[in-house]
Design a protein around this motif. Structure first.
Motif, PDB file in Angstrom:
ATOM      1  N   SER A   1       0.921  -6.047   1.189  1.00  0.00           N
ATOM      2  CA  SER A   1      -0.337  -5.516   0.657  1.00  0.00           C
ATOM      3  C   SER A   1      -1.541  -6.250   1.243  1.00  0.00           C
ATOM      4  O   SER A   1      -2.589  -5.648   1.490  1.00  0.00           O
ATOM      5  N   VAL A   2      -1.388  -7.550   1.475  1.00  0.00           N
ATOM      6  CA  VAL A   2      -2.479  -8.323   2.088  1.00  0.00           C
ATOM      7  C   VAL A   2      -2.695  -7.878   3.531  1.00  0.00           C
ATOM      8  O   VAL A   2      -3.832  -7.685   3.981  1.00  0.00           O
ATOM      9  N   ILE A   3      -1.604  -7.684   4.250  1.00  0.00           N
ATOM     10  CA  ILE A   3      -1.705  -7.272   5.652  1.00  0.00           C
ATOM     11  C   ILE A   3      -2.324  -5.881   5.779  1.00  0.00           C
ATOM     12  O   ILE A   3      -3.152  -5.620   6.658  1.00  0.00           O
ATOM     13  N   ASN A   4      -1.938  -4.986   4.889  1.00  0.00           N
ATOM     14  CA  ASN A   4      -2.381  -3.586   4.982  1.00  0.00           C
ATOM     15  C   ASN A   4      -3.673  -3.305   4.232  1.00  0.00           C
ATOM     16  O   ASN A   4      -4.135  -2.158   4.195  1.00  0.00           O
ATOM     17  N   TRP A   5      -4.251  -4.346   3.648  1.00  0.00           N
ATOM     18  CA  TRP A   5      -5.477  -4.141   2.859  1.00  0.00           C
ATOM     19  C   TRP A   5      -6.606  -3.601   3.727  1.00  0.00           C
ATOM     20  O   TRP A   5      -6.807  -4.031   4.865  1.00  0.00           O
ATOM     21  N   LYS A   6      -7.315  -2.642   3.164  1.00  0.00           N
ATOM     22  CA  LYS A   6      -8.476  -2.078   3.859  1.00  0.00           C
ATOM     23  C   LYS A   6      -9.675  -2.109   2.921  1.00  0.00           C
ATOM     24  O   LYS A   6      -9.550  -1.747   1.751  1.00  0.00           O
ATOM     25  N   PRO A   7     -10.828  -2.545   3.418  1.00  0.00           N
ATOM     26  CA  PRO A   7     -12.022  -2.630   2.562  1.00  0.00           C
ATOM     27  C   PRO A   7     -12.510  -1.248   2.136  1.00  0.00           C
ATOM     28  O   PRO A   7     -12.228  -0.260   2.780  1.00  0.00           O
TER      29      PRO A   7
ATOM     30  N   LYS B   1       5.047 -17.026   1.076  1.00  0.00           N
ATOM     31  CA  LYS B   1       3.715 -17.343   0.540  1.00  0.00           C
ATOM     32  C   LYS B   1       2.811 -17.918   1.630  1.00  0.00           C
ATOM     33  O   LYS B   1       1.611 -17.616   1.677  1.00  0.00           O
ATOM     34  N   ILE B   2       3.381 -18.745   2.513  1.00  0.00           N
ATOM     35  CA  ILE B   2       2.590 -19.263   3.636  1.00  0.00           C
ATOM     36  C   ILE B   2       2.139 -18.103   4.521  1.00  0.00           C
ATOM     37  O   ILE B   2       0.979 -18.036   4.949  1.00  0.00           O
ATOM     38  N   ALA B   3       3.055 -17.180   4.795  1.00  0.00           N
ATOM     39  CA  ALA B   3       2.695 -16.012   5.607  1.00  0.00           C
ATOM     40  C   ALA B   3       1.566 -15.225   4.943  1.00  0.00           C
ATOM     41  O   ALA B   3       0.638 -14.751   5.616  1.00  0.00           O
ATOM     42  N   THR B   4       1.621 -15.105   3.632  1.00  0.00           N
ATOM     43  CA  THR B   4       0.580 -14.379   2.897  1.00  0.00           C
ATOM     44  C   THR B   4      -0.764 -15.086   3.015  1.00  0.00           C
ATOM     45  O   THR B   4      -1.805 -14.446   3.218  1.00  0.00           O
ATOM     46  N   ILE B   5      -0.738 -16.403   2.908  1.00  0.00           N
ATOM     47  CA  ILE B   5      -1.967 -17.191   3.058  1.00  0.00           C
ATOM     48  C   ILE B   5      -2.538 -17.017   4.468  1.00  0.00           C
ATOM     49  O   ILE B   5      -3.733 -16.787   4.651  1.00  0.00           O
TER      50      ILE B   5
ATOM     51  N   GLU C   1      -6.706 -13.770  12.529  1.00  0.00           N
ATOM     52  CA  GLU C   1      -5.625 -13.975  13.501  1.00  0.00           C
ATOM     53  C   GLU C   1      -4.264 -13.693  12.877  1.00  0.00           C
ATOM     54  O   GLU C   1      -3.401 -13.052  13.485  1.00  0.00           O
ATOM     55  N   GLY C   2      -4.080 -14.175  11.653  1.00  0.00           N
ATOM     56  CA  GLY C   2      -2.816 -13.955  10.975  1.00  0.00           C
ATOM     57  C   GLY C   2      -2.571 -12.488  10.684  1.00  0.00           C
ATOM     58  O   GLY C   2      -1.475 -11.965  10.920  1.00  0.00           O
ATOM     59  N   ARG C   3      -3.586 -11.822  10.188  1.00  0.00           N
ATOM     60  CA  ARG C   3      -3.444 -10.392   9.874  1.00  0.00           C
ATOM     61  C   ARG C   3      -3.144  -9.590  11.133  1.00  0.00           C
ATOM     62  O   ARG C   3      -2.290  -8.689  11.124  1.00  0.00           O
ATOM     63  N   ARG C   4      -3.829  -9.906  12.212  1.00  0.00           N
ATOM     64  CA  ARG C   4      -3.606  -9.204  13.479  1.00  0.00           C
ATOM     65  C   ARG C   4      -2.164  -9.390  13.957  1.00  0.00           C
ATOM     66  O   ARG C   4      -1.500  -8.429  14.370  1.00  0.00           O
ATOM     67  N   PHE C   5      -1.675 -10.622  13.875  1.00  0.00           N
ATOM     68  CA  PHE C   5      -0.302 -10.895  14.317  1.00  0.00           C
ATOM     69  C   PHE C   5       0.702 -10.100  13.488  1.00  0.00           C
ATOM     70  O   PHE C   5       1.629  -9.487  14.036  1.00  0.00           O
ATOM     71  N   TYR C   6       0.520 -10.107  12.180  1.00  0.00           N
ATOM     72  CA  TYR C   6       1.490  -9.426  11.318  1.00  0.00           C
ATOM     73  C   TYR C   6       1.398  -7.906  11.431  1.00  0.00           C
ATOM     74  O   TYR C   6       2.405  -7.209  11.290  1.00  0.00           O
TER      75      TYR C   6
ATOM     76  N   VAL D   1       7.871  -7.693   9.122  1.00  0.00           N
ATOM     77  CA  VAL D   1       7.308  -8.053   7.819  1.00  0.00           C
ATOM     78  C   VAL D   1       7.819  -7.099   6.738  1.00  0.00           C
ATOM     79  O   VAL D   1       8.231  -7.523   5.653  1.00  0.00           O
ATOM     80  N   GLU D   2       7.813  -5.822   7.037  1.00  0.00           N
ATOM     81  CA  GLU D   2       8.264  -4.831   6.055  1.00  0.00           C
ATOM     82  C   GLU D   2       9.747  -4.985   5.741  1.00  0.00           C
ATOM     83  O   GLU D   2      10.190  -4.666   4.635  1.00  0.00           O
ATOM     84  N   ALA D   3      10.512  -5.484   6.705  1.00  0.00           N
ATOM     85  CA  ALA D   3      11.947  -5.692   6.483  1.00  0.00           C
ATOM     86  C   ALA D   3      12.206  -6.718   5.388  1.00  0.00           C
ATOM     87  O   ALA D   3      13.264  -6.694   4.739  1.00  0.00           O
ATOM     88  N   LEU D   4      11.239  -7.592   5.151  1.00  0.00           N
ATOM     89  CA  LEU D   4      11.401  -8.606   4.106  1.00  0.00           C
ATOM     90  C   LEU D   4      11.488  -7.973   2.717  1.00  0.00           C
ATOM     91  O   LEU D   4      12.029  -8.571   1.789  1.00  0.00           O
ATOM     92  N   GLN D   5      10.972  -6.766   2.577  1.00  0.00           N
ATOM     93  CA  GLN D   5      11.020  -6.093   1.283  1.00  0.00           C
ATOM     94  C   GLN D   5      12.426  -5.604   0.942  1.00  0.00           C
ATOM     95  O   GLN D   5      12.668  -5.119  -0.165  1.00  0.00           O
ATOM     96  N   ASP D   6      13.347  -5.745   1.889  1.00  0.00           N
ATOM     97  CA  ASP D   6      14.743  -5.364   1.650  1.00  0.00           C
ATOM     98  C   ASP D   6      15.629  -6.572   1.365  1.00  0.00           C
ATOM     99  O   ASP D   6      16.855  -6.434   1.271  1.00  0.00           O
ATOM    100  N   LEU D   7      15.021  -7.735   1.237  1.00  0.00           N
ATOM    101  CA  LEU D   7      15.806  -8.931   0.924  1.00  0.00           C
ATOM    102  C   LEU D   7      16.487  -8.766  -0.435  1.00  0.00           C
ATOM    103  O   LEU D   7      15.949  -8.102  -1.330  1.00  0.00           O
ATOM    104  N   PRO D   8      17.670  -9.352  -0.612  1.00  0.00           N
ATOM    105  CA  PRO D   8      18.439  -9.117  -1.843  1.00  0.00           C
ATOM    106  C   PRO D   8      17.851  -9.742  -3.108  1.00  0.00           C
ATOM    107  O   PRO D   8      18.059  -9.224  -4.206  1.00  0.00           O
TER     108      PRO D   8
END
Length: 203
Positions: free
Chosen positions: A197-203, A155-159, A165-170, A177-184
Motif C-alpha cells: 500500500s505504501v509503494i502503490n500510494w498515490k496522492p 518493516k524496513i522495506a516499508t520504511i 528512491e525506495g519507492r522507485r526501486f520497489y 514485493v507482491e509475492a510477499l503477500q502469499d507468505l504462509p
C-alpha cells in the motif's frame, strides 16, 4: 544522580576483555534501558560507541547483546541521531547485507536495531545513498525462517519505500514485493500488504 553514576560505571566497564563480564554488562544495561530515565542516562555516556565496537565481535552472544542495546537506545530520538552519526548504521547494514550472520542468533536484534534507527528520515536517506543494496536484501530476508527477522525486514522495506528512491526501486520490482503477500504466516502477509500500500500510494 546516583542512577546516572551507576550507569556510567557499567558503561565504563565495557572496556573489559573478559567475555563473561561483557555479556553480564550488556544484559544489565539492556534491562536498565527498559526504563526511560535510565535509557536517557545511558545516552549521556559513550555507550553507543562501545556497543558499535562490539558489533564487530566474532562472538555471537556479544554481537547480539550489543545489537539489543543499540535497539534500546534507538527508541529515543537522540539514540537514532547517535547511531546515524557514529557509524553504527553502516555496521548494522553491512551485517544484514552479508550472508555470514544470516542464520545466526544476532540477526534478529541487528535487524530490529536498524529498523528502529531508520524511522529517522535523515538516517533513512543516508543509508540508501551509501547502501542501496539494502532495498533488495530486506525483501529476500522476508523469507527468513525466524519470524522476527522476516517481519522486521518487511518493516524496513516499508520504511525505505517512503523515500523516492525506495519507492522507485520497489515499483520496478513489484512482482517480488507482491509475492510477499502469499507468505504462509498471517503477520507477514499483513506487513506485506502495508508495504504494498505504501509503494502503490498515490496522492
Amino acid at each position: 544522580m546516583a542512577n546516572y553514576s551507576l550507569v556510567r560505571v557499567f558503561v565504563e566497564k565495557l572496556y573489559t576483555e573478559v567475555r563473561e563480564a561483557k555479556l553480564l554488562l550488556l544484559d544489565i544495561l539492556h534491562n536498565m534501558m527498559e526504563y526511560t530515565d535510565l535509557r536517557k542516562d545511558v545516552l549521556d555516556t559513550p555507550a553507543m560507541k562501545y556497543f558499535t565496537e562490539y558489533l564487530h565481535s566474532s562472538d555471537e552472544e556479544i554481537c547480539a547483546g550489543a545489537a539489543r542495546c543499540i535497539g534500546d537506545l534507538a527508541v529515543e530520538t537522540q539514540g537514532k541521531t547517535q547511531a546515524d552519526g557514529s557509524g553504527t548504521v553502516e555496521v548494522l547494514t553491512d551485517h544484514i547485507l552479508g550472508t555470514e550472520k544470516e542464520r545466526r542468533p544476532s540477526m534478529a536484534p541487528i535487524v530490529y536495531a536498524l529498523m528502529t534507527i531508520l524511522i529517522d528520515v535523515e538516517a533513512r536517506y543516508r543509508v540508501l545513498k551509501r547502501k542501496s543494496g539494502l532495498l533488495e536484501r530486506v525483501v529476500r530476508l522476508a523469507y527468513h525462517p525466524c519470524l522476527e527477522v522476516a517481519v522486521n525486514c518487511i518493516k524496513i522495506a516499508t520504511i525505505l519505500a517512503e523515500s523516492p528512491e525506495g519507492r522507485r526501486f520497489y515499483l520496478e520490482n513489484l512482482p517480488k514485493v507482491e509475492a510477499l503477500q502469499d507468505l504462509p504466516e498471517p503477520g507477514l502477509r499483513r506487513s506485506a500488504e502495508i508495504l504494498a500500500s505504501v509503494i502503490n500510494w498515490k496522492p
